[in-house]
Design a protein around this motif. Sequence first.
Motif, PDB file in Angstrom:
ATOM      1  N   ALA A 126      95.558   8.747   2.960  1.00  0.00           N
ATOM      2  CA  ALA A 126      96.123   9.126   4.255  1.00  0.00           C
ATOM      3  C   ALA A 126      97.570   9.601   4.099  1.00  0.00           C
ATOM      4  O   ALA A 126      97.986  10.580   4.725  1.00  0.00           O
ATOM      5  N   ALA A 127      98.336   8.936   3.240  1.00  0.00           N
ATOM      6  CA  ALA A 127      99.723   9.325   3.009  1.00  0.00           C
ATOM      7  C   ALA A 127      99.799  10.713   2.375  1.00  0.00           C
ATOM      8  O   ALA A 127     100.659  11.525   2.727  1.00  0.00           O
ATOM      9  N   ALA A 128      98.893  10.996   1.453  1.00  0.00           N
ATOM     10  CA  ALA A 128      98.862  12.318   0.824  1.00  0.00           C
ATOM     11  C   ALA A 128      98.531  13.405   1.845  1.00  0.00           C
ATOM     12  O   ALA A 128      99.096  14.502   1.819  1.00  0.00           O
ATOM     13  N   GLU A 129      97.639  13.099   2.764  1.00  0.00           N
ATOM     14  CA  GLU A 129      97.283  14.061   3.813  1.00  0.00           C
ATOM     15  C   GLU A 129      98.488  14.336   4.720  1.00  0.00           C
ATOM     16  O   GLU A 129      98.741  15.482   5.085  1.00  0.00           O
ATOM     17  N   VAL A 130      99.241  13.302   5.060  1.00  0.00           N
ATOM     18  CA  VAL A 130     100.447  13.478   5.878  1.00  0.00           C
ATOM     19  C   VAL A 130     101.468  14.326   5.130  1.00  0.00           C
ATOM     20  O   VAL A 130     102.114  15.204   5.714  1.00  0.00           O
ATOM     21  N   GLY A 131     101.614  14.104   3.824  1.00  0.00           N
ATOM     22  CA  GLY A 131     102.536  14.904   3.014  1.00  0.00           C
ATOM     23  C   GLY A 131     102.162  16.368   3.012  1.00  0.00           C
ATOM     24  O   GLY A 131     103.022  17.253   3.118  1.00  0.00           O
ATOM     25  N   LYS A 132     100.871  16.646   2.893  1.00  0.00           N
ATOM     26  CA  LYS A 132     100.396  18.021   2.907  1.00  0.00           C
ATOM     27  C   LYS A 132     100.674  18.686   4.258  1.00  0.00           C
ATOM     28  O   LYS A 132     101.155  19.818   4.325  1.00  0.00           O
ATOM     29  N   VAL A 133     100.392  17.981   5.338  1.00  0.00           N
ATOM     30  CA  VAL A 133     100.576  18.521   6.687  1.00  0.00           C
ATOM     31  C   VAL A 133     102.055  18.751   6.997  1.00  0.00           C
ATOM     32  O   VAL A 133     102.429  19.792   7.550  1.00  0.00           O
ATOM     33  N   ILE A 134     102.920  17.805   6.617  1.00  0.00           N
ATOM     34  CA  ILE A 134     104.349  17.971   6.911  1.00  0.00           C
ATOM     35  C   ILE A 134     104.923  19.140   6.129  1.00  0.00           C
ATOM     36  O   ILE A 134     105.771  19.878   6.634  1.00  0.00           O
TER      37      ILE A 134
ATOM     38  N   VAL B 138     110.795   9.337   5.929  1.00  0.00           N
ATOM     39  CA  VAL B 138     109.493   8.669   5.891  1.00  0.00           C
ATOM     40  C   VAL B 138     109.641   7.252   6.427  1.00  0.00           C
ATOM     41  O   VAL B 138     110.617   6.561   6.124  1.00  0.00           O
ATOM     42  N   HIS B 139     108.687   6.840   7.238  1.00  0.00           N
ATOM     43  CA  HIS B 139     108.624   5.450   7.694  1.00  0.00           C
ATOM     44  C   HIS B 139     107.177   4.993   7.549  1.00  0.00           C
ATOM     45  O   HIS B 139     106.254   5.753   7.837  1.00  0.00           O
ATOM     46  N   LYS B 140     106.996   3.754   7.113  1.00  0.00           N
ATOM     47  CA  LYS B 140     105.634   3.251   6.966  1.00  0.00           C
ATOM     48  C   LYS B 140     105.511   1.870   7.582  1.00  0.00           C
ATOM     49  O   LYS B 140     106.451   1.094   7.618  1.00  0.00           O
TER      50      LYS B 140
ATOM     51  N   LYS C 178     105.277   7.483  -2.519  1.00  0.00           N
ATOM     52  CA  LYS C 178     105.173   8.395  -3.650  1.00  0.00           C
ATOM     53  C   LYS C 178     104.056   9.420  -3.430  1.00  0.00           C
ATOM     54  O   LYS C 178     104.229  10.605  -3.720  1.00  0.00           O
ATOM     55  N   ALA C 179     102.930   8.988  -2.906  1.00  0.00           N
ATOM     56  CA  ALA C 179     101.803   9.899  -2.644  1.00  0.00           C
ATOM     57  C   ALA C 179     102.193  10.962  -1.622  1.00  0.00           C
ATOM     58  O   ALA C 179     101.866  12.140  -1.788  1.00  0.00           O
ATOM     59  N   LEU C 180     102.919  10.567  -0.570  1.00  0.00           N
ATOM     60  CA  LEU C 180     103.371  11.519   0.434  1.00  0.00           C
ATOM     61  C   LEU C 180     104.315  12.539  -0.191  1.00  0.00           C
ATOM     62  O   LEU C 180     104.176  13.750   0.040  1.00  0.00           O
ATOM     63  N   ALA C 181     105.259  12.075  -0.992  1.00  0.00           N
ATOM     64  CA  ALA C 181     106.239  12.973  -1.616  1.00  0.00           C
ATOM     65  C   ALA C 181     105.565  13.962  -2.569  1.00  0.00           C
ATOM     66  O   ALA C 181     105.865  15.165  -2.545  1.00  0.00           O
ATOM     67  N   GLU C 182     104.649  13.485  -3.385  1.00  0.00           N
ATOM     68  CA  GLU C 182     103.984  14.357  -4.346  1.00  0.00           C
ATOM     69  C   GLU C 182     103.099  15.387  -3.655  1.00  0.00           C
ATOM     70  O   GLU C 182     103.042  16.535  -4.067  1.00  0.00           O
ATOM     71  N   ALA C 183     102.434  14.995  -2.571  1.00  0.00           N
ATOM     72  CA  ALA C 183     101.602  15.933  -1.826  1.00  0.00           C
ATOM     73  C   ALA C 183     102.456  17.001  -1.154  1.00  0.00           C
ATOM     74  O   ALA C 183     102.062  18.175  -1.110  1.00  0.00           O
ATOM     75  N   ALA C 184     103.617  16.618  -0.650  1.00  0.00           N
ATOM     76  CA  ALA C 184     104.521  17.590  -0.033  1.00  0.00           C
ATOM     77  C   ALA C 184     105.039  18.580  -1.072  1.00  0.00           C
ATOM     78  O   ALA C 184     105.147  19.777  -0.800  1.00  0.00           O
TER      79      ALA C 184
END
Length: 117
Positions: free
Chosen positions: A70-78, A28-30, A104-110
């Motif tokens: 937006a981060a959660a959406e990226v997590g779901k897509v990845i 992940v990079h932000k 954290k939002a990206l990780a939880e969505a993934a």
Amino acid sequence: MEKKNSRMKRALKLRSKIKRLGTTRLSVHKTSQHIYAQIISGDGNSTLASASTNQAAIKAAVGYTGNIKAAAEVGKVIAERALAAGITEVAFDRSGFKYHGRVKALAEAAREAGLKF
């Protein structure tokens, strides 16, 4: 530069441990405006799947790209792209960023989308 150097030192420590394990990693990079995620092979030579807020479909779905939604959406897509590529388990490489907020939002969505780490 002190803040960046500290982050890079944390990232190096984490990546060396993941490299010893030899597992596929979710990197992940932000930035202040965007967040990027990649699934990288265990040898580190190839990217197997990627997603970011720069992509038109994600950008249209969320509107503003620098927030937790937006981060959660990226997590779901990845996670969907990884599962489509046959990858179910990864090591989470947060690139030295704190496990808080957008990371954290990206990780939880993934995880919710079926990726295990």
